[in-house]
Each structure stands twice: as structure tokens, then as C-alpha cells.
Design an enzyme around this catalytic site. Structure first.
Site, PDB file in Angstrom:
ATOM      1  N   ASP A 147      -8.418 -22.622  14.722  1.00  0.00           N
ATOM      2  CA  ASP A 147      -8.053 -23.821  15.234  1.00  0.00           C
ATOM      3  C   ASP A 147      -6.780 -23.416  16.304  1.00  0.00           C
ATOM      4  O   ASP A 147      -6.056 -22.530  15.751  1.00  0.00           O
ATOM      5  CB  ASP A 147      -7.136 -24.587  14.113  1.00  0.00           C
ATOM      6  CG  ASP A 147      -6.443 -25.859  14.403  1.00  0.00           C
ATOM      7  OD1 ASP A 147      -6.806 -26.508  15.449  1.00  0.00           O
ATOM      8  OD2 ASP A 147      -5.728 -26.352  13.649  1.00  0.00           O
ATOM      9  N   HIS A 148      -6.470 -23.836  17.446  1.00  0.00           N
ATOM     10  CA  HIS A 148      -5.510 -23.407  18.453  1.00  0.00           C
ATOM     11  C   HIS A 148      -5.568 -21.859  18.638  1.00  0.00           C
ATOM     12  O   HIS A 148      -4.482 -21.535  18.384  1.00  0.00           O
ATOM     13  CB  HIS A 148      -4.177 -24.017  17.856  1.00  0.00           C
ATOM     14  CG  HIS A 148      -4.136 -25.620  18.084  1.00  0.00           C
ATOM     15  ND1 HIS A 148      -4.032 -26.193  19.128  1.00  0.00           N
ATOM     16  CD2 HIS A 148      -4.069 -26.503  17.213  1.00  0.00           C
ATOM     17  CE1 HIS A 148      -3.986 -27.748  18.664  1.00  0.00           C
ATOM     18  NE2 HIS A 148      -3.937 -27.606  17.679  1.00  0.00           N
ATOM     19  N   HIS A 154       1.062 -33.659  16.082  1.00  0.00           N
ATOM     20  CA  HIS A 154       0.766 -32.739  15.055  1.00  0.00           C
ATOM     21  C   HIS A 154       1.818 -32.936  13.890  1.00  0.00           C
ATOM     22  O   HIS A 154       3.092 -33.309  14.388  1.00  0.00           O
ATOM     23  CB  HIS A 154       0.688 -31.340  15.220  1.00  0.00           C
ATOM     24  CG  HIS A 154      -0.249 -30.804  15.815  1.00  0.00           C
ATOM     25  ND1 HIS A 154      -0.409 -30.384  17.395  1.00  0.00           N
ATOM     26  CD2 HIS A 154      -1.574 -30.707  15.682  1.00  0.00           C
ATOM     27  CE1 HIS A 154      -1.664 -29.954  17.493  1.00  0.00           C
ATOM     28  NE2 HIS A 154      -2.537 -30.155  16.686  1.00  0.00           N
ATOM     29  N   GLY A 155       1.776 -32.977  12.333  1.00  0.00           N
ATOM     30  CA  GLY A 155       2.907 -33.358  11.658  1.00  0.00           C
ATOM     31  C   GLY A 155       3.192 -34.536  11.263  1.00  0.00           C
ATOM     32  O   GLY A 155       2.263 -35.668  11.876  1.00  0.00           O
ATOM     33  N   HIS A 206      -6.756 -34.265  17.239  1.00  0.00           N
ATOM     34  CA  HIS A 206      -5.754 -33.584  16.388  1.00  0.00           C
ATOM     35  C   HIS A 206      -4.686 -34.437  16.150  1.00  0.00           C
ATOM     36  O   HIS A 206      -4.438 -35.721  16.648  1.00  0.00           O
ATOM     37  CB  HIS A 206      -5.226 -32.506  17.384  1.00  0.00           C
ATOM     38  CG  HIS A 206      -6.224 -31.349  17.742  1.00  0.00           C
ATOM     39  ND1 HIS A 206      -5.742 -30.192  17.251  1.00  0.00           N
ATOM     40  CD2 HIS A 206      -7.480 -31.518  18.463  1.00  0.00           C
ATOM     41  CE1 HIS A 206      -6.860 -29.347  17.560  1.00  0.00           C
ATOM     42  NE2 HIS A 206      -7.811 -29.919  18.363  1.00  0.00           N
ATOM     43  N   GLY A 207      -3.913 -33.858  15.040  1.00  0.00           N
ATOM     44  CA  GLY A 207      -2.715 -34.761  14.531  1.00  0.00           C
ATOM     45  C   GLY A 207      -3.101 -36.036  13.941  1.00  0.00           C
ATOM     46  O   GLY A 207      -2.502 -37.059  13.849  1.00  0.00           O
ATOM     47  N   SER A 248      -3.080 -36.660  10.563  1.00  0.00           N
ATOM     48  CA  SER A 248      -2.392 -37.063   9.259  1.00  0.00           C
ATOM     49  C   SER A 248      -1.311 -38.000   9.574  1.00  0.00           C
ATOM     50  O   SER A 248      -0.785 -38.164  10.978  1.00  0.00           O
ATOM     51  CB  SER A 248      -1.364 -35.707   9.033  1.00  0.00           C
ATOM     52  OG  SER A 248      -2.468 -34.611   8.407  1.00  0.00           O
ATOM     53  N   ASN A 270      -9.045 -33.756  12.810  1.00  0.00           N
ATOM     54  CA  ASN A 270      -8.213 -32.664  12.217  1.00  0.00           C
ATOM     55  C   ASN A 270      -7.163 -33.156  11.283  1.00  0.00           C
ATOM     56  O   ASN A 270      -6.308 -33.997  11.693  1.00  0.00           O
ATOM     57  CB  ASN A 270      -7.553 -32.075  13.505  1.00  0.00           C
ATOM     58  CG  ASN A 270      -8.555 -31.184  14.368  1.00  0.00           C
ATOM     59  OD1 ASN A 270      -9.701 -31.204  14.177  1.00  0.00           O
ATOM     60  ND2 ASN A 270      -8.077 -30.019  14.964  1.00  0.00           N
TER      61      ASN A 270
HETATM   62  P1  13P Z   1      -1.967 -32.750  11.252  1.00  0.00           P
HETATM   63  O1  13P Z   1      -1.032 -31.820  10.776  1.00  0.00           O
HETATM   64  O2  13P Z   1      -1.289 -33.761  11.858  1.00  0.00           O
HETATM   65  O3  13P Z   1      -2.629 -33.324  10.549  1.00  0.00           O
HETATM   66  O4  13P Z   1      -2.616 -32.173  12.497  1.00  0.00           O
HETATM   67  C1  13P Z   1      -3.685 -31.328  12.228  1.00  0.00           C
HETATM   68  C2  13P Z   1      -4.232 -30.853  13.624  1.00  0.00           C
HETATM   69  O5  13P Z   1      -4.339 -31.363  14.592  1.00  0.00           O
HETATM   70  C3  13P Z   1      -4.733 -29.440  13.388  1.00  0.00           C
HETATM   71  O6  13P Z   1      -5.222 -28.980  14.689  1.00  0.00           O
END
Ligand code: 13P
Length: 288
Positions: A82-83, A179-180, A207-208, A210, A229
Site C-alpha cells: 500500500d502506497h 486517510h484517518g 482510499h480512506g 474508514s 481500503n
Molecule cells: P483509512 O485509514 O482511512 O481507513 O484509509 C486506509 C487507506 O486508504 C489505506 O491506503
């Protein structure tokens, strides 16, 4: 069945309007939580590790644990970087046996992003490994990666050009996720996502994911996202359970007593996300 690459599974998800979760894992406990739940849900799954996790756990350990789970559970399991931050990190992961690679050149100017991604695509494809790249930038913090503000949204026409020039297999799109945890209510640009989907055919990645409303994730999948993700919600569930044990029994010193409730807490999140994206029960529907 050994580890698999993501290609067939993401295309099946794209064609059947569901998504596959990519869960960030860090160690044996988190990997067990994700893989055992995926098995119980009969779902293909992508395990992903950031460069920080690769440095922490070791690419070889990660692959060995993922392979053990794939053989034990006999479900499609992908081991994804990832990344990925540079060519050397990609090389290290490929040598260890990762079956999917993300190279993130999104912080570089466009032409540089293209040449970084192209080089990784050439290397990975020579080994039969698919590549994800990112266009636009996704805000927030993930491990060592920190983007201030809301990031820069993906331009659909540029996305088309980027895919043509790089030969990348999937694309992470910037449409307003971060993210986060979200500091303010996310404003997702669904129109942009639909335009990208219309112009490009490869699987798109969110992505992101959560801390987004379930209905937002569902809408993104409806509009063409095939990989979702999740990292932060898993970390929160895991660490909150460890904290609870410490709070209730401050003298506890047996790692198994700390981590068993943490695995259970993480499994509950994984199960919910698999149901949310619609990948449950798909293993038996895909020809392997
Ligand atoms: P979150 O931490 O917001 O779930 O994002 C995860 C992500 O995009 C990993 O690449």
C-alpha cells in the site's frame, strides 16, 4: 491455494458491482483477524501493508504469514504493498513474493508520476504482478504519508491519459476521501467518480474508507469503485480492546490475554466491512 494476484478478483467485482476490501495489517494478530473472518464470510480479501509496516514486520514475514493463511483457508488472498514510496521498496516486496503493488507517485508532478509508475509497471508486469497507482492526492495521514488539506481531486481526462501512458492495472481516485478520521464531514464528489468511471475501464480504488457513512461507501461502489481500503477503523478496534484489558487488569502481562480480545474486536469490523462492500459469499462464485 497459495497467494493470488488481484486482477481477476477486482475485474469480477467491477463487472458485478461489488467491491473487495483491502485491509491494512501489521502483524500476525491483525493478519489472523482479517483472514479468518474472510474465510468465515467466504470472501476474497486483499491484505495490505504500508512501507512502514514492511519495515516493521519484514516483507518476508508478511508473505510467509499470508501464504500460510491462504493455504489454511483456501480462499483468494492477495498480499499488496500500500502506497509504495519508491522503486527499492517495490523491488523488496516483489522479491519477497507480494502479489500486488501500489506505487504512489501522486505527490510528484504529473510527468514524473508517469515515469515512476511506468518503471514499476514494467518491473511488476514482468513478474505477472498488477500495479495500482494514484492520481490526484488523498488528504490525511497514513503512517509516514501526510497530506495537508483536502488533497487534489482526480481529473477524469487526466486519469484516462495517465492509464494509457503507464499501463497501470487499477487507479486510486481522489474524490474527497481522507486517510484517518474525518475532521469535518466529507464531501464526496460522486459526479467526478461517475465521470472517471465512464472514461476509464480499469478497477477504481477508494482510499480512506474508514469513518465514512455506509451509504457513502455503497454509493461509491454503485458508481464504480471495486477496491475499498480500510485501516483506521481496524486500528481503533484493536487498540481499544487492548486498552480495555489494561484498564480492567492493569497487571496483565500475557500477550495472549491482551491480543485475543483485540483480534475479536477487529474481526467484528472486518465482518461488517465485508458485508458492506458485498464480497461475502463470492469465493464460490468466481472460477479459480
Ligand atoms: P483509512 O485509514 O482511512 O481507513 O484509509 C486506509 C487507506 O486508504 C489505506 O491506503
Amino acid at each position: 491455494m497459495g497467494l493470488v494476484t488481484s486482477t481477476k478478483y477486482l475485474l469480477h467485482a467491477r463487472d458485478n458491482k461489488y467491491a473487495i476490501c483491502a485491509f491494512n495489517i501489521h502483524n500476525l494478530e491483525t493478519l489472523k483477524a482479517v483472514t479468518s473472518t474472510s474465510f468465515e464470510s467466504n470472501s476474497p480479501v486483499i491484505l495490505q501493508a504500508t512501507p512502514g509496516t514492511v519495515r516493521f514486520a519484514g516483507a518476508d514475514y508478511l508473505v510467509a504469514m499470508a501464504k500460510t493463511a491462504a493455504d489454511k483457508y483456501n480462499i483468494p488472498i492477495v498480499m499488496h504493498l500500500d502506497h509504495g514510496e519508491d522503486y527499492n521498496m517495490v523491488l523488496e516486496c516483489l522479491r519477497a513474493g507480494f502479489t500486488s503493488i501500489m506505487i504512489d507517485g501522486s505527490k510528484h508532478p504529473y510527468t514524473e508520476n508517469i515515469s515512476i509508475v511506468k518503471k514499476v509497471v514494467e518491473l511488476s508486469h514482468a513478474l505477472g504482478v498488477p500495479v495500482e497507482a494514484e492520481l490526484g492526492t488523498i488528504g490525511g495521514v497514513e503512517d509516514d504519508l501526510s497530506i495537508m488539506g483536502d488533497g487534489v481531486y482526480t481529473n477524469p481526462e487526466v486519469a484516462f491519459d495517465f492509464i494509457e501512458k503507464t499501463g497501470v492495472d487499477s487507479l486510486a481516485v481522489a474524490i474527497g476521501t481522507c486517510h484517518g478520521l474525518y475532521k469535518k464531514k466529507p464531501q464526496l464528489d460522486y459526479v467526478r467518480l461517475a465521470e472517471i468511471r465512464k472514461l476509464v475501464s480499469i478497477p477504481l480504488v477508494l482510499h480512506g474508507a474508514s469513518d465514512l457513512l455506509d451509504e457513502s461507501v455503497k454509493k461509491c461502489i454503485e458508481l464504480g469503485i471495486s477496491k475499498v481500503n480500510i485501516a483506521t477503523e481496524l486500528k481503533i478496534a484493536f487498540s481499544a480492546a487492548v486498552q480495555t484489558v489494561y484498564y480492567e487488569k492493569p497487571a496483565e502481562n500475557d500477550p495472549r490475554k491482551l491480543f485475543t480480545p483485540a483480534i475479536d474486536a477487529m474481526k467484528a469490523v472486518v465482518k461488517n466491512k465485508i458485508n458492506l462492500v458485498g464480497s461475502a459469499d463470492k469465493v464460490t462464485r468466481i472460477s479459480h
